[in-house]
Design a protein around this motif. Sequence first.
Motif, PDB file in Angstrom:
ATOM      1  N   MET A   1       0.756  -1.524   0.014  1.00  0.00           N
ATOM      2  CA  MET A   1      -0.482  -0.274  -0.366  1.00  0.00           C
ATOM      3  C   MET A   1       1.158   1.063   0.230  1.00  0.00           C
ATOM      4  N   GLU A   2       1.910   1.524   0.817  1.00  0.00           N
ATOM      5  CA  GLU A   2       2.857   2.048   1.167  1.00  0.00           C
ATOM      6  C   GLU A   2       3.960   2.562  -0.089  1.00  0.00           C
ATOM      7  N   ASN A   3       4.434   2.038  -0.572  1.00  0.00           N
ATOM      8  CA  ASN A   3       5.531   1.682  -0.888  1.00  0.00           C
ATOM      9  C   ASN A   3       4.639   1.732  -3.041  1.00  0.00           C
ATOM     10  N   PHE A   4       4.321   1.257  -3.091  1.00  0.00           N
ATOM     11  CA  PHE A   4       3.581   1.080  -4.636  1.00  0.00           C
ATOM     12  C   PHE A   4       2.403   2.026  -4.856  1.00  0.00           C
ATOM     13  N   LEU A   5       0.606   0.899  -4.586  1.00  0.00           N
ATOM     14  CA  LEU A   5      -0.136   1.945  -4.523  1.00  0.00           C
ATOM     15  C   LEU A   5      -0.272   2.945  -4.369  1.00  0.00           C
ATOM     16  N   LYS A   6      -0.054   3.363  -3.127  1.00  0.00           N
ATOM     17  CA  LYS A   6      -0.246   4.994  -3.345  1.00  0.00           C
ATOM     18  C   LYS A   6       0.847   6.344  -3.930  1.00  0.00           C
ATOM     19  N   PRO A   7       1.677   5.760  -4.640  1.00  0.00           N
ATOM     20  CA  PRO A   7       2.203   6.449  -4.891  1.00  0.00           C
ATOM     21  C   PRO A   7       1.951   6.403  -6.168  1.00  0.00           C
ATOM     22  N   LEU A   8       0.487   5.059  -7.000  1.00  0.00           N
ATOM     23  CA  LEU A   8       0.159   5.034  -7.741  1.00  0.00           C
ATOM     24  C   LEU A   8      -0.792   6.181  -8.019  1.00  0.00           C
ATOM     25  N   ILE A   9      -1.244   6.122  -7.064  1.00  0.00           N
ATOM     26  CA  ILE A   9      -3.365   6.932  -6.940  1.00  0.00           C
ATOM     27  C   ILE A   9      -2.848   8.288  -6.672  1.00  0.00           C
ATOM     28  N   ASN A  10      -1.725   8.707  -6.336  1.00  0.00           N
ATOM     29  CA  ASN A  10      -0.862  10.723  -5.916  1.00  0.00           C
ATOM     30  C   ASN A  10       0.047  10.704  -7.328  1.00  0.00           C
ATOM     31  N   PHE A  11       0.001   9.491  -8.454  1.00  0.00           N
ATOM     32  CA  PHE A  11       0.296  10.211  -9.363  1.00  0.00           C
ATOM     33  C   PHE A  11       0.153  11.521 -10.027  1.00  0.00           C
ATOM     34  N   GLN A  12       0.691  12.154 -10.539  1.00  0.00           N
ATOM     35  CA  GLN A  12       0.715  13.539 -11.083  1.00  0.00           C
ATOM     36  C   GLN A  12       0.870  12.766 -12.344  1.00  0.00           C
ATOM     37  N   TYR A  13       0.035  13.412 -13.930  1.00  0.00           N
ATOM     38  CA  TYR A  13       0.831  13.700 -15.226  1.00  0.00           C
ATOM     39  C   TYR A  13      -0.386  14.266 -16.008  1.00  0.00           C
ATOM     40  N   SER A  14       0.831  15.108 -16.584  1.00  0.00           N
ATOM     41  CA  SER A  14       0.058  16.152 -18.134  1.00  0.00           C
ATOM     42  C   SER A  14      -0.549  15.596 -18.656  1.00  0.00           C
ATOM     43  N   GLU A  15       0.369  14.160 -19.700  1.00  0.00           N
ATOM     44  CA  GLU A  15      -0.389  13.483 -21.380  1.00  0.00           C
ATOM     45  C   GLU A  15      -1.491  12.283 -20.628  1.00  0.00           C
ATOM     46  N   LYS A  16      -2.923  12.787 -20.369  1.00  0.00           N
ATOM     47  CA  LYS A  16      -3.476  12.134 -20.119  1.00  0.00           C
ATOM     48  C   LYS A  16      -3.911  10.725 -21.420  1.00  0.00           C
ATOM     49  N   THR A  17      -3.479   9.212 -20.914  1.00  0.00           N
ATOM     50  CA  THR A  17      -4.075   8.392 -21.713  1.00  0.00           C
ATOM     51  C   THR A  17      -4.889   7.540 -21.086  1.00  0.00           C
ATOM     52  N   GLU A  18      -5.580   6.572 -21.752  1.00  0.00           N
ATOM     53  CA  GLU A  18      -6.355   5.819 -21.111  1.00  0.00           C
ATOM     54  C   GLU A  18      -5.735   4.539 -20.679  1.00  0.00           C
ATOM     55  N   SER A  19      -4.292   4.203 -21.136  1.00  0.00           N
ATOM     56  CA  SER A  19      -4.089   3.179 -20.062  1.00  0.00           C
ATOM     57  C   SER A  19      -3.522   3.327 -18.521  1.00  0.00           C
ATOM     58  N   ILE A  20      -3.127   5.196 -18.701  1.00  0.00           N
ATOM     59  CA  ILE A  20      -2.811   5.599 -17.617  1.00  0.00           C
ATOM     60  C   ILE A  20      -4.050   5.385 -16.376  1.00  0.00           C
ATOM     61  N   ASP A  21      -5.146   6.138 -17.606  1.00  0.00           N
ATOM     62  CA  ASP A  21      -6.132   6.037 -16.463  1.00  0.00           C
ATOM     63  C   ASP A  21      -6.373   5.212 -15.876  1.00  0.00           C
ATOM     64  N   GLU A  22      -6.839   3.765 -16.794  1.00  0.00           N
ATOM     65  CA  GLU A  22      -6.879   2.619 -16.447  1.00  0.00           C
ATOM     66  C   GLU A  22      -6.250   2.556 -15.410  1.00  0.00           C
ATOM     67  N   ILE A  23      -4.336   2.290 -15.059  1.00  0.00           N
ATOM     68  CA  ILE A  23      -3.899   1.807 -14.312  1.00  0.00           C
ATOM     69  C   ILE A  23      -3.931   2.332 -12.813  1.00  0.00           C
ATOM     70  N   LEU A  24      -4.142   3.766 -13.349  1.00  0.00           N
ATOM     71  CA  LEU A  24      -4.705   4.340 -11.516  1.00  0.00           C
ATOM     72  C   LEU A  24      -5.554   4.160 -10.777  1.00  0.00           C
ATOM     73  N   GLN A  25      -6.477   3.875 -11.923  1.00  0.00           N
ATOM     74  CA  GLN A  25      -8.076   3.528 -11.319  1.00  0.00           C
ATOM     75  C   GLN A  25      -7.542   2.330 -10.589  1.00  0.00           C
ATOM     76  N   TYR A  26      -7.499   0.557 -10.993  1.00  0.00           N
ATOM     77  CA  TYR A  26      -7.413   0.253 -10.548  1.00  0.00           C
ATOM     78  C   TYR A  26      -6.480  -0.294  -9.611  1.00  0.00           C
ATOM     79  N   ALA A  27      -5.362   0.055  -9.116  1.00  0.00           N
ATOM     80  CA  ALA A  27      -4.356   0.844  -8.470  1.00  0.00           C
ATOM     81  C   ALA A  27      -5.421   1.509  -7.199  1.00  0.00           C
ATOM     82  N   LYS A  28      -6.339   2.474  -7.283  1.00  0.00           N
ATOM     83  CA  LYS A  28      -7.175   2.726  -6.448  1.00  0.00           C
ATOM     84  C   LYS A  28      -8.253   1.852  -5.828  1.00  0.00           C
TER      85      LYS A  28
END
Length: 143
Positions: A96-123
């Motif tokens: 949770m702390e080392n992998f999922l939290k950084p993923l769900i807090n990831f900030q990105y400027s270029e929005k892509t479908e695959s990044i959204d999917e990864i971040l939603q799944y991590a959440k």
Amino acid sequence: MKEVEYLRSILKKLMLYLGLDEASSTIYSTLAVSEKPLTIKEIIDRTNYSIARIYASLGILIKEDLVEKLRKNGSVKFVANINFINVFENRRKEIMENFLKPLINFQYSEKTESIDEILQYAKKIYEYFQSVNEKSEELKKGR
């Protein structure tokens, strides 16, 4: 005797899978199937590891709350703590702390479908682990 060795091998594989090293897994599984607490010499005899390796592994196992150090009449022995749910909890919290939290807090400027999917799944996984943590705490309080 075959059954004990089989159980020992399964426990060793489980501990390896949970992230313990080879020596720590071997020592834990040896202590777990032992009928009595073991001295350092007995652990050496049963595992063939050096005294330095055994002390290092015991330090890891004690820190993980998998082994307890017993002192009685000037003698020191070690016994396995069979309740290894703490190892699962520790690994879950690390994920949770080392992998999922950084993923769900990831900030990105270029929005892509695959990044959204990864971040939603991590959440979703993070939220699931949070609910497991809450249930685990409830179970501990109920004991």
